[in-house]
Design an enzyme around this catalytic site. Structure first.
Site, mmCIF file in Angstrom:
data_model
loop_
_atom_site.group_PDB
_atom_site.id
_atom_site.type_symbol
_atom_site.label_atom_id
_atom_site.label_comp_id
_atom_site.label_asym_id
_atom_site.label_seq_id
_atom_site.Cartn_x
_atom_site.Cartn_y
_atom_site.Cartn_z
ATOM 1 N N GLY A 101 52.887 36.102 55.681
ATOM 2 C CA GLY A 101 52.111 35.779 56.869
ATOM 3 C C GLY A 101 52.995 35.275 57.995
ATOM 4 O O GLY A 101 52.813 35.654 59.166
ATOM 5 N N HIS A 102 53.958 34.421 57.661
ATOM 6 C CA HIS A 102 54.894 33.930 58.670
ATOM 7 C C HIS A 102 55.760 35.072 59.221
ATOM 8 O O HIS A 102 56.031 35.145 60.426
ATOM 9 C CB HIS A 102 55.807 32.860 58.079
ATOM 10 C CG HIS A 102 55.106 31.611 57.653
ATOM 11 N ND1 HIS A 102 54.924 31.275 56.337
ATOM 12 C CD2 HIS A 102 54.532 30.618 58.379
ATOM 13 C CE1 HIS A 102 54.284 30.121 56.268
ATOM 14 N NE2 HIS A 102 54.029 29.700 57.482
ATOM 15 N N GLN B 256 50.667 14.757 60.787
ATOM 16 C CA GLN B 256 49.430 15.482 60.488
ATOM 17 C C GLN B 256 48.993 15.317 59.035
ATOM 18 O O GLN B 256 48.016 15.944 58.616
ATOM 19 C CB GLN B 256 49.564 16.962 60.847
ATOM 20 C CG GLN B 256 50.514 17.772 59.989
ATOM 21 C CD GLN B 256 50.803 19.133 60.605
ATOM 22 O OE1 GLN B 256 51.392 19.239 61.677
ATOM 23 N NE2 GLN B 256 50.348 20.187 59.939
ATOM 24 N N VAL C 298 47.098 37.317 57.315
ATOM 25 C CA VAL C 298 47.631 38.234 56.309
ATOM 26 C C VAL C 298 47.079 37.817 54.955
ATOM 27 O O VAL C 298 47.061 36.628 54.621
ATOM 28 C CB VAL C 298 49.171 38.219 56.300
ATOM 29 C CG1 VAL C 298 49.722 39.151 55.226
ATOM 30 C CG2 VAL C 298 49.710 38.613 57.672
ATOM 31 N N GLY D 250 57.686 25.710 57.218
ATOM 32 C CA GLY D 250 58.516 26.245 56.151
ATOM 33 C C GLY D 250 57.690 26.743 54.981
ATOM 34 O O GLY D 250 56.502 27.021 55.113
ATOM 35 N N ARG E 251 50.305 26.637 50.572
ATOM 36 C CA ARG E 251 49.677 25.820 49.539
ATOM 37 C C ARG E 251 49.125 26.649 48.380
ATOM 38 O O ARG E 251 48.703 26.086 47.371
ATOM 39 C CB ARG E 251 48.571 24.960 50.154
ATOM 40 C CG ARG E 251 49.090 23.802 51.011
ATOM 41 C CD ARG E 251 47.969 22.864 51.447
ATOM 42 N NE ARG E 251 48.470 21.646 52.053
ATOM 43 C CZ ARG E 251 48.610 21.442 53.351
ATOM 44 N NH1 ARG E 251 48.291 22.409 54.197
ATOM 45 N NH2 ARG E 251 49.076 20.291 53.821
#
Length: 285
Positions: A38-39, A63, A178, A33, A189
């Site tokens: 880029g996603h 993780q 990207v 999310g 982040r």
């Protein structure tokens, strides 16, 4: 148009059955999310490889180490749906922790050796066990015909290709990184960066790119990477690692190395940890 969002495996199975009944191929784009361009580029790539695109949105606890940012990692499903509304997404699977880990949160897939060795494994020993575990479970839930992962997380990409995808016979399609106009790789982040740190952050990509060119022209790998570390630190970062590795096996690259080379970096600025990587071009004149 907003994509259809489901939260349980039962709902997921019902939706996927409708696609499969028509013989449609399914592409999976796993995410945590906080989506950005880029996603969306990965989603568009997925649409080129299948009739149906499924995006998963799940902040995976296995993780994150206890001292990391699991609790504050952005969870903005409504904003993510808006981001996806302009892309070809047929289904969003946004499960709860209990849906993914019904028997309790634990790692049950722990990659060892090969591309899982060193780099992120040294800095975050828990990380690839968590990634491999959750990707295994998402693959099991969705059973896609193909899956898309970004090249920005280069070591993660190689770990998934080596340790997870073969168990399911799922082809992995890499999506190019990207970047912002100044070279900073897009990342969820990045929103943690202060204004001052944001100005400094593009140094990562600049130094890697300059170093890659030098190596392609025959400069000694060890000397170039030592200089790269110094330059990144001079820009205000604390370096976890900056290394030259074989692009696929991630074995250390040395002078006279044969095969494709990737330069990888992880470094902290302010309270934010950034990663990036670039390919070393084939030899230049």
């Amino acid at each position: 148009m907003f994509p259809h969002v489901v939260h349980t495996r039962t709902e997921l199975d019902q939706a996927l059955a409708g696609f499969r009944s028509k013989g449609e191929r399914i592409a999976l784009v796993p995410t945590m999310g906080a989506l950005h361009a880029g996603h969306i580029a990965l989603v568009r790539l997925a649409a080129k490889h299948a009739e149906r695109v499924v995006v998963t949105i799940f902040v995976n606890p296995t993780q994150f180490a206890p001292h990391e940012d699991f609790d504050r990692y952005p969870r903005v499903l409504g904003q993510d749906a808006v981001e996806l509304s302009g892309a070809k997404v047929d289904l969003v699977y946004a499960p709860s922790v209990e849906e993914i880990y019904p028997e309790g949160v634990k790692q049950d897939v722990v990659p060892e050796g090969g591309p899982a060795s060193g780099l992120e494994s040294n800095a975050r020993p828990h990380f690839f066990g968590g990634v491999a575990t959750v990707v295994t479970r998402l693959f099991d839930h969705v059973r896609p015909d193909v899956a898309i992962f970004g090249e920005k997380d280069w070591q993660q990409l190689q770990v998934i290709k080596t340790f997870v995808a073969p168990k399911f016979d799922i082809p992995i399609i890499p999506g190019p990184t990207v970047r912002e106009e100044d070279g900073l790789a897009l990342s969820s982040r990045n929103r943690y960066l202060s204004l001052e740190d944001r100005k400094k952050a593009p140094a990562l990509h600049r130094v890697l790119t300059e170093s890659a060119v030098l190596i392609s022209r025959g400069a000694p790998v060890s000397a170039v990477m030592t200089s790269a570390k110094h330059e990144i630190e001079k820009a205000g970062f604390t370096v976890d690692y900056v290394e030259a590795r074989h692009a696929e096996t991630l074995a250390p690259a040395t002078d006279g190395h044969h095969g494709p080379i990737r330069l990888l970096v992880a470094a902290r600025i302010g309270g934010t940890r950034l990663i990036d990587n670039v390919a070393v071009p084939h030899g230049e004149d």
